[in-house]
Design an enzyme around this catalytic site. Sequence first.
Site, mmCIF file in Angstrom:
data_model
loop_
_atom_site.group_PDB
_atom_site.id
_atom_site.type_symbol
_atom_site.label_atom_id
_atom_site.label_comp_id
_atom_site.label_asym_id
_atom_site.label_seq_id
_atom_site.Cartn_x
_atom_site.Cartn_y
_atom_site.Cartn_z
ATOM 1 C CB SER A 1 45.028 2.476 31.629
ATOM 2 O OG SER A 1 44.492 3.629 32.231
ATOM 3 C CE LYS B 1 43.766 -1.767 35.354
ATOM 4 N NZ LYS B 1 43.731 -0.835 34.200
ATOM 5 C CB SER C 1 44.329 2.874 35.514
ATOM 6 O OG SER C 1 43.943 1.959 34.514
#
Lengths: 95, 490
Positions: free
Chosen positions: B181, B82, B157
């Site tokens: 998330s 990420k 997210s």
Amino acid sequence: MALTTDQVARIAHLARLQLPSDENLRVTESLNNILGLIDQLQAANTQGIEPMAHPLDATQPLRVDRVTELNQRDAYQSIAPAVQDGCYLVPRVVE
Amino acid sequence: MTLHTLTLADLALGLERRDFSSVELTQHFLDRIARYDSAANGGLNSFITVTPERALAQAVAADAARSNGTAGLLSGIPLAQKDIFCTQGVKTTCGSKMLDSFISPYNAEVISRCDAAGLVMLGKTNMDEFAMGSSNETSYYGSVKNPWDVTRVPGGSSGGSAAAVAARLAPAASGTDTGGSIRQPAALCNLTGLKPSYGRISRWGMIAFASSLDQAGPMTQTAEDAALLLQVMAGHDAKDSTSIDHPVPDYRASLNDSLQGLRVGLPKQFFGDGLNADTAALIHAAIKEIEKLGATVVEVDLPNSGLSVPAYYVIAPAECSSNLSRFDGVRFGHRCENPKDLEDLYKRSRAEGFGAEVRRRIMIGTYALSAGYYDAYYLQAQRVRRLIKQDFDIAFQHCDVILGPTAPETAFALGAKQEDPIAMYLQDIYTIATNLAGLPGMSIPAGFVSGLPVGLQLIGPYWSESKLLNVAHRYQQVTDWHRQLPTAFA
């Protein structure tokens, strides 16, 4: 506790966010919607309940006061927007 | 070639047997990214930055380690990180214009540990800006498409990580979870996603959103893979003062433990009106399956769980308003053109660098912490946070693991909730409480509604990652939902 546009302008200043006046009304409305959600908290009975900052109620660990970081100023300043002579450049603060 | 349908466990075996090299494997995934991900060509847009040179260099090193007998279990296996994890010499944006020019001078601990394990980083995945969102639509780099239906969101997210693994552009990815998330995008993309206990994985170099809630974790195809990746990521790190020095067990050792006598708690608050009926039916079917494995079901009560979203939207913005004050246009990140004075530099750099949702949360947090409102908002939210934690403490006196839905509905259409922050916030209604309590939570595939994946959520007491992985693994031995692939990417 609905916010007024004046309060929102003040909050934007505290947060150092430029808020154009033609956006203020829209932002105020949006923040007030969120505050409407948050205000549900006021109904909760929290008499005698200690605020919880950490799930394990842990405290900050301490270490020996000894220099552990290397000097990496050049590496860090290589990604700065403006530097000169090892200093970060900003607009003149004192005339 | 079907290398991309293999799990981490399969890939480790294949590399060990020399069925393929890490360079072949890495090139295979880089080719898939080139084929499927380009936003300009209508692709998924799951990566912000692809790092082929770094990846192939790591692959060459992993193959060399394999030849000379120094390779670890996961050496040479590719994964996606990420874009919230600082990666030395690589652009690290956190999904924000603010960091569009930021080449990190250091590695996050998660990156260092994955590098040390010989894992090959394919690139950095798309995400909601500063991890604030549940659809990946707040990213400065554009929204991400859900591989199961490209007109829908992948969740957020960690939406880029979820989409990349779902489309098998990477065999696994890292994510972070502040209010759901990892788990919500895992649910929406048919993945196994684990948010560990707060303090389990170092936050060093993981760009902070809400420091008392943020926690990294694995997003994988199976529970076994989650165990493998968690093993690499977990452990104490003195550089993160909130990292807890607690022993790390062998997460794979207990995967096959019997579920005989397991007590499963079902909170009635997780099965109320807000839950889509078709999703509810699948969750109940999954619970029945776990009962067949020997578990017994008890009802538990989480009376304050309805307050978790309001409490979160005080605490998380308060912490974000403080954390994001570092982005001032002086030392790194975006700086506005021709500032007339220092205040103008701060205000315009921040207004230009941050998107609307980030600005909104900074302002909510600033207000909640400001003189005269601190007690009514921030302290009250922290008191409610304790009530929520106490609810879990009591529930876990009656059960070993709590089960329920991860998200109230399946993936929604791109744009559907973009103009309605409250509707977006309510996506995390079942996941937020675990972050507030610091507990581990997990989402695993539990079936499909009209071709869209549904996630079953597992929540356990502090440090119960092994138990969650055990329950998930046993469930995955008797179901094949997690084996389903979106046909366009098979």
